[in-house]
Design a protein around this motif. Structure first.
Motif, mmCIF file in Angstrom:
data_model
loop_
_atom_site.group_PDB
_atom_site.id
_atom_site.type_symbol
_atom_site.label_atom_id
_atom_site.label_comp_id
_atom_site.label_asym_id
_atom_site.label_seq_id
_atom_site.Cartn_x
_atom_site.Cartn_y
_atom_site.Cartn_z
ATOM 1 N N LEU A 583 0.835 -1.204 0.000
ATOM 2 C CA LEU A 583 0.000 0.000 0.000
ATOM 3 C C LEU A 583 0.873 1.259 0.000
ATOM 4 O O LEU A 583 0.629 2.200 -0.753
ATOM 5 C CB LEU A 583 -0.910 -0.007 1.228
ATOM 6 C CG LEU A 583 -1.698 1.273 1.472
ATOM 7 C CD1 LEU A 583 -2.713 1.488 0.372
ATOM 8 C CD2 LEU A 583 -2.406 1.252 2.819
ATOM 9 N N ARG A 590 2.062 6.976 -6.410
ATOM 10 C CA ARG A 590 1.119 8.030 -6.773
ATOM 11 C C ARG A 590 1.733 9.408 -6.560
ATOM 12 O O ARG A 590 1.388 10.366 -7.246
ATOM 13 C CB ARG A 590 -0.144 7.887 -5.929
ATOM 14 C CG ARG A 590 -1.270 8.745 -6.444
ATOM 15 C CD ARG A 590 -2.541 8.481 -5.716
ATOM 16 N NE ARG A 590 -2.481 8.980 -4.351
ATOM 17 C CZ ARG A 590 -3.547 9.103 -3.565
ATOM 18 N NH1 ARG A 590 -4.717 8.741 -4.006
ATOM 19 N NH2 ARG A 590 -3.432 9.550 -2.351
ATOM 20 N N TYR A 612 -0.093 -7.482 -5.446
ATOM 21 C CA TYR A 612 -1.278 -7.098 -6.202
ATOM 22 C C TYR A 612 -1.480 -7.887 -7.494
ATOM 23 O O TYR A 612 -2.565 -7.880 -8.045
ATOM 24 C CB TYR A 612 -1.234 -5.602 -6.550
ATOM 25 C CG TYR A 612 -1.430 -4.713 -5.349
ATOM 26 C CD1 TYR A 612 -2.359 -5.038 -4.366
ATOM 27 C CD2 TYR A 612 -0.701 -3.548 -5.200
ATOM 28 C CE1 TYR A 612 -2.535 -4.227 -3.268
ATOM 29 C CE2 TYR A 612 -0.876 -2.725 -4.104
ATOM 30 C CZ TYR A 612 -1.799 -3.080 -3.143
ATOM 31 O OH TYR A 612 -1.973 -2.279 -2.062
ATOM 32 N N ILE A 617 -8.380 -6.173 -7.236
ATOM 33 C CA ILE A 617 -8.189 -4.717 -7.171
ATOM 34 C C ILE A 617 -6.973 -4.283 -7.970
ATOM 35 O O ILE A 617 -6.918 -3.161 -8.465
ATOM 36 C CB ILE A 617 -8.077 -4.223 -5.715
ATOM 37 C CG1 ILE A 617 -7.003 -4.976 -4.945
ATOM 38 C CG2 ILE A 617 -9.404 -4.302 -5.022
ATOM 39 C CD1 ILE A 617 -6.698 -4.315 -3.621
ATOM 40 N N GLU B 36 -8.967 11.570 -4.329
ATOM 41 C CA GLU B 36 -7.733 10.860 -3.970
ATOM 42 C C GLU B 36 -8.025 9.656 -3.097
ATOM 43 O O GLU B 36 -7.462 8.587 -3.263
ATOM 44 C CB GLU B 36 -6.815 11.801 -3.190
ATOM 45 C CG GLU B 36 -6.042 12.739 -4.050
ATOM 46 C CD GLU B 36 -5.004 13.479 -3.247
ATOM 47 O OE1 GLU B 36 -5.134 13.518 -2.009
ATOM 48 O OE2 GLU B 36 -4.085 14.007 -3.859
ATOM 49 N N GLU B 39 -10.033 6.472 -4.862
ATOM 50 C CA GLU B 39 -9.309 5.453 -5.628
ATOM 51 C C GLU B 39 -8.412 4.611 -4.724
ATOM 52 O O GLU B 39 -8.010 3.510 -5.085
ATOM 53 C CB GLU B 39 -8.480 6.109 -6.740
ATOM 54 C CG GLU B 39 -7.479 7.117 -6.231
ATOM 55 C CD GLU B 39 -6.732 7.819 -7.358
ATOM 56 O OE1 GLU B 39 -7.073 7.583 -8.515
ATOM 57 O OE2 GLU B 39 -5.810 8.575 -7.042
ATOM 58 N N LEU B 40 -8.130 5.153 -3.533
ATOM 59 C CA LEU B 40 -7.240 4.431 -2.638
ATOM 60 C C LEU B 40 -7.990 3.483 -1.719
ATOM 61 O O LEU B 40 -7.408 2.542 -1.185
ATOM 62 C CB LEU B 40 -6.460 5.461 -1.809
ATOM 63 C CG LEU B 40 -5.061 5.103 -1.340
ATOM 64 C CD1 LEU B 40 -4.217 4.665 -2.516
ATOM 65 C CD2 LEU B 40 -4.423 6.296 -0.674
ATOM 66 N N PRO B 42 -10.005 0.808 -1.864
ATOM 67 C CA PRO B 42 -9.841 -0.644 -1.912
ATOM 68 C C PRO B 42 -8.475 -1.086 -1.397
ATOM 69 O O PRO B 42 -8.352 -2.122 -0.756
ATOM 70 C CB PRO B 42 -9.979 -0.972 -3.402
ATOM 71 C CG PRO B 42 -10.598 0.207 -4.029
ATOM 72 C CD PRO B 42 -10.280 1.375 -3.192
ATOM 73 N N PHE B 43 -7.467 -0.266 -1.668
ATOM 74 C CA PHE B 43 -6.106 -0.655 -1.277
ATOM 75 C C PHE B 43 -5.908 -0.529 0.232
ATOM 76 O O PHE B 43 -5.230 -1.342 0.849
ATOM 77 C CB PHE B 43 -5.085 0.192 -2.026
ATOM 78 C CG PHE B 43 -5.091 -0.064 -3.493
ATOM 79 C CD1 PHE B 43 -4.403 -1.140 -4.030
ATOM 80 C CD2 PHE B 43 -5.804 0.750 -4.357
ATOM 81 C CE1 PHE B 43 -4.423 -1.402 -5.379
ATOM 82 C CE2 PHE B 43 -5.833 0.498 -5.718
ATOM 83 C CZ PHE B 43 -5.139 -0.575 -6.234
ATOM 84 N N ILE B 44 -6.517 0.509 0.801
ATOM 85 C CA ILE B 44 -6.409 0.677 2.246
ATOM 86 C C ILE B 44 -7.051 -0.495 2.964
ATOM 87 O O ILE B 44 -6.496 -1.078 3.893
ATOM 88 C CB ILE B 44 -7.071 2.005 2.675
ATOM 89 C CG1 ILE B 44 -6.323 3.180 2.090
ATOM 90 C CG2 ILE B 44 -7.112 2.103 4.188
ATOM 91 C CD1 ILE B 44 -7.043 4.485 2.247
ATOM 92 N N HIS B 46 -7.585 -3.417 1.702
ATOM 93 C CA HIS B 46 -6.781 -4.601 1.414
ATOM 94 C C HIS B 46 -5.608 -4.700 2.387
ATOM 95 O O HIS B 46 -5.288 -5.771 2.910
ATOM 96 C CB HIS B 46 -6.290 -4.522 -0.033
ATOM 97 C CG HIS B 46 -5.428 -5.666 -0.436
ATOM 98 N ND1 HIS B 46 -4.061 -5.567 -0.477
ATOM 99 C CD2 HIS B 46 -5.723 -6.935 -0.799
ATOM 100 C CE1 HIS B 46 -3.554 -6.729 -0.862
ATOM 101 N NE2 HIS B 46 -4.543 -7.576 -1.067
ATOM 102 N N PHE B 70 -5.860 4.658 9.284
ATOM 103 C CA PHE B 70 -5.070 5.196 8.180
ATOM 104 C C PHE B 70 -5.402 6.676 8.020
ATOM 105 O O PHE B 70 -6.476 7.030 7.556
ATOM 106 C CB PHE B 70 -5.384 4.419 6.896
ATOM 107 C CG PHE B 70 -4.584 4.872 5.711
ATOM 108 C CD1 PHE B 70 -3.322 4.348 5.482
ATOM 109 C CD2 PHE B 70 -5.070 5.837 4.857
ATOM 110 C CE1 PHE B 70 -2.577 4.776 4.408
ATOM 111 C CE2 PHE B 70 -4.324 6.272 3.775
ATOM 112 C CZ PHE B 70 -3.076 5.737 3.552
ATOM 113 N N TYR B 71 -4.497 7.514 8.421
ATOM 114 C CA TYR B 71 -4.669 8.958 8.293
ATOM 115 C C TYR B 71 -6.065 9.426 8.685
ATOM 116 O O TYR B 71 -6.772 10.060 7.910
ATOM 117 C CB TYR B 71 -4.363 9.424 6.869
ATOM 118 C CG TYR B 71 -2.888 9.423 6.596
ATOM 119 C CD1 TYR B 71 -2.090 10.482 7.030
ATOM 120 C CD2 TYR B 71 -2.284 8.362 5.940
ATOM 121 C CE1 TYR B 71 -0.730 10.475 6.811
ATOM 122 C CE2 TYR B 71 -0.920 8.352 5.719
ATOM 123 C CZ TYR B 71 -0.157 9.409 6.148
ATOM 124 O OH TYR B 71 1.193 9.408 5.947
#
Lengths: 638, 141
Positions: A583, A590, A612, A617, B36, B39-40, B42-44, B46, B70-71
């Motif tokens: 992540l 990015r 990934y 995803i 921002e 789009e993030l 799903p990754f967070i 995950h 997370f933040y």
């Protein structure tokens, strides 16, 4: 030069065609949770916290350097200080002798020179470096790395990783390398002054130099007596007459000026190519400004030295360190210990303190606060107990007696807190935490939570809120994080490192490039965050997988139930942080600009592939990952 | 306030995803993630599986409360007996109503699994399921 390659100079090695296989080999072995990168950083930190040496050169001595194609003698010496390999004997505070394999010196310009430059630049409140310069330097460096990356073929995976890694190392080095002199950081105050003269010069000139040096006006917190002067007489190897003269000189200086002198005989006349010569590595620990100067103004890009000179200089430095510098530091440590530590720890001293506290009149206690501390300028005088305590701690730190330096920093801290000397307090807390981590192979969670964390909290808060010294806060965070990751148990310690680096990001201690570099670093920290059992299991699996590939046994299974779920990582489930690592690599990707640095984006994405690739995803059209990949690949193919 | 819900199968594959907004405090039920963050998401979520896998063995209950942060965003988790993970990304801690929400989503999920044409780890495409989850979101979140 020495066989030791530094990752800092990897671009230089590429340009000069040096063989970097040893560096590549450190990357190649596919160990699980490889934390060698942190170990390198620790070495860097040790050498960055080594004694500082001012270089004074007479005009003729500088000419010698010019003759050898250097700007100045300082430039000639600087690369030698990075790493001096020798079995050095050091006695610690209990007079127990120990041997260390390497030592470093930081060569800096003359003291007056540094102070005046600093004064002109920033007045009294000196930051470690200028953010803009660092940003510029990093941008340029990344551009150079990009060029190299493009040259690498697809099969040079290790080389690419090495280049990528060098970006963070560069960043860290630049933070560590600052030599700005402040009252509160005695680790950046010089320990020795080397005077270079040639054999041609008369004794009178040497005397003049010393007088000038001794009479220079220093700030109140520095004392000329705590800096050991050493004369070094450069002679021509071929000129026997001159050699004799310099030997006499040496005796003369010793007897008349009471200053130790050494003779350095160099080969000054061989400018032809017949003599085997070695290209000098660029110095590692040069400050941001120096490095910018070197890259932009360099007249002779790769100065080289004959091999004989090289060994002569190393030999000289070894002699000076072993015979003069280390004994001098040891002696001073013992003296200061008797002067400031013993009275405090003794029973009478304690009684005296207590009685003063309870029976002293009010006026006196008020006076006690401001006795030594000049709160207006924020400095202690050079002979105050506090300065000596701090210096004692710093010097024993440089001589790698971390346990002793920790207790001494704690003592100094109490005084600073009493006097509300914030900058001093922050620096002492930082160093106390660093010495604790430096000395330990592993720490208990109790020590971490009860001692190191409060120390770091304290120093960080003080740097930022009370002193406004962002650069110092950033440096202390990165140093401590790297040291945390060096401990044996990364599973419990890497999260602490991550916590601190994230704090640096949240507090906006870094500029654009720094931010991305730190995000990538967090990704790395997560990747080494593996519990011990999981590490063992994964390593075993890696080995068996390799052997199974060779055997290639195919079992015949009559019936396979397609609906049966197979769980992939049941043994290591929950004991790694690979997804987290991915992540942060993705976030770093990015944050890189896909237009100007498509290669960096792709390399970050490459690192996330193990996690990934093949997942929903990761493969999703229009998802973040695909979007970044497509954008940067498009840019590259243009 | 915005919520992102993901049901994660046993191979880290999302079987159902939804973004929801709150109806509380005058909210209109529309998620307000920044571009921002969107789009993030799903990754967070995950990445939070790492923590869920660590925590799930130490707790008897299916609901694991907020496992990750997370933040400023929290991630709450619920693990079904079949090791399907329900993960919810949210902004404020609200253990009790999230627990009830997860329990009811679990009911819906169990009903989905009872369907003989549904295999474990298949994406849930039923519009009714989606509607009901959104209704639950309106009720609890």
């Amino acid at each position: 030069m020495d066989s030791n390659l530094s990752i800092n100079n990897v671009l230089f090695y590429r340009s000069t065609g040096r063989d970097v296989t040893p560096l590549l080999q450190t990357l190649s072995c596919g160990e699980v949770g490889d934390k060698r990168s942190s170990e390198e950083c620790k070495k860097l930190i040790v050498s960055a916290m080594s004694p500082q040496v001012c270089v004074y050169a007479s005009e003729q001595a500088d000419q010698v350097a010019t003759k050898l194609q250097f700007h100045s003698l300082l430039q000639l010496l600087k690369p030698f200080g990075d790493r001096i390999e020798h079995k050095f004997q050091i006695k610690d505070s209990h007079f127990i002798s120990k041997t260390i394999d390497e030592f470093s010196l930081r060569f800096v310009p003359p003291l007056e020179h540094m102070l005046s430059v600093q004064q002109a630049e920033s007045g009294t409140k000196a930051q470690l470096f200028n953010y803009q310069s660092l940003e510029l330097l990093m941008t340029e460096y990344i551009q150079l790395v990009d060029l190299e990356l493009q040259k690498c073929g697809a099969e040079d995976k290790l080389m690419k990783r090495l280049l990528k890694k060098s970006i963070y190392v560069k960043f860290l080095t630049k933070l560590l390398a600052s030599s700005s002199i402040t009252s509160f950081e005695s680790i950046n105050q010089p320990v020795a002054s080397f005077f270079f003269i040639t054999g041609e010069e008369s004794y009178e000139q040497a005397r003049q130099m010393l007088i000038q040096y001794k009479s220079a006006k220093l700030p109140e917190y520095l004392s000329i007596d705590d800096i050991i002067p050493v004369f070094i007489i450069i002679t021509d190897q071929a000129n026997a007459d001159q050699q004799e003269k310099s030997a006499q000189h040496r005796e003369h200086i010793k007897k008349q000026l009471f200053v130790e002198a050494f003779v350095l005989s160099l080969d000054l006349n061989s400018n032809d190519d017949s003599v085997p010569s070695v290209v000098l590595n660029p110095p590692i620990l040069c400050t941001v400004d120096e490095e910018l100067q070197n890259t932009h103004l360099s007249s002779t890009p790769n100065p080289s030295l004959p091999t004989t000179n090289l060994t002569a200089i190393y030999q000289l430095l070894k002699d000076v360190i072993q015979k003069k510098l280390i004994p001098f530091m040891e002696k001073k440590i013992t003296t200061w210990d008797e002067q400031v530590i013993v009275p405090r720890k003794s029973i009478t001293g304690r009684l005296f303190n207590v009685s003063k506290k309870y029976f002293g009149s009010k006026r006196e206690t008020n006076n006690e606060l401001s006795e030594n501390y000049n709160s207006e300028l924020g400095i202690y005088r050079y002979n105050s107990t506090q300065t000596l305590t701090k210096k004692l701690a710093d010097w024993s730190f440089m001589l790698r007696d971390y346990r002793y330096s920790y207790t001494t920093y704690e003592l100094a801290k109490k005084d600073f807190l009493n006097d509300k000397a914030w900058t001093h307090l922050a620096s002492a807390s930082e160093m106390a935490a660093i010495s604790l981590l430096m000395g330990a192979a592993n720490i208990t969670s109790k020590l971490k939570n009860d001692t190191i964390d409060p120390l770091m909290d304290n120093s960080n808060y003080t740097y930022l809120a009370r002193c406004g010294l962002k650069t110092y806060a950033l440096r202390s965070i990165l140093v401590v994080s790297e040291l945390f990751c060096n401990l044996r148990d990364t599973w419990s310690n890497a999260p602490t490192a991550i916590k601190w680096v994230q704090k640096a990001l949240n507090d906006k201690l870094v500029t654009k490039t720094g931010k991305v570099v730190l995000l990538e670093r967090i990704g790395y920290y997560y990747s080494i965050c593996i519990s011990a059992q999981a590490k063992a299991i994964m390593t075993r699996k890696l080995i068996t997988e390799k052997s199974q590939d060779e055997m290639n046994d195919d079992e015949d299974v009559d019936f396979v139930n397609p609906l049966k779920l197979n769980i992939r990582n049941i043994a290591t489930m929950g004991n790694t942080r690979q997804r987290k690592s991915a992540l942060f690599k993705l976030i770093a990707a990015r944050n890189w600009d896909p237009v100007s640095e498509p290669l960096q984006v792709l390399m970050c994405l490459q690192d996330t592939k193990t996690v990934y690739q093949g997942t929903v995803i990761g493969e999703r059209e229009g998802g973040l990952l695909k979007r970044l990949q497509v954008a940067s690949e498009d840019k590259l193919s243009m | 306030m915005s919520y992102y819900l993901a049901l994660i199968g046993t191979t880290d594959n999302p079987i159902y995803e939804a973004e929801m907004g709150t109806y509380r405090q005058g909210g209109d039920g529309v998620p307000k993630f920044s571009a921002e963050m969107k789009e993030l998401n799903p990754f967070i979520v995950h990445a939070a599986i790492d923590i869920v896998e660590d925590v799930q063995w130490r707790s008897n209950s299916l609901y694991l409360k907020a496992v990750d942060e997370f933040y400023g965003y929290y991630i709450s988790a619920f693990v079904t007996p079949g090791n399907i993970k329900f993960l919810l990304l949210h902004e404020t801690k609200n253990d009790e109503s999230i627990r009830q929400f997860f329990n009811d989503v679990n009911d819906l999920y169990v009903k989905t699994v009872l369907n003989p044409f549904y295999n474990v780890n298949d994406p849930i495409t039923s519009a009714v399921f989606d509607l009901k989850v959104k209704q639950l979101g309106k009720k609890y979140l």
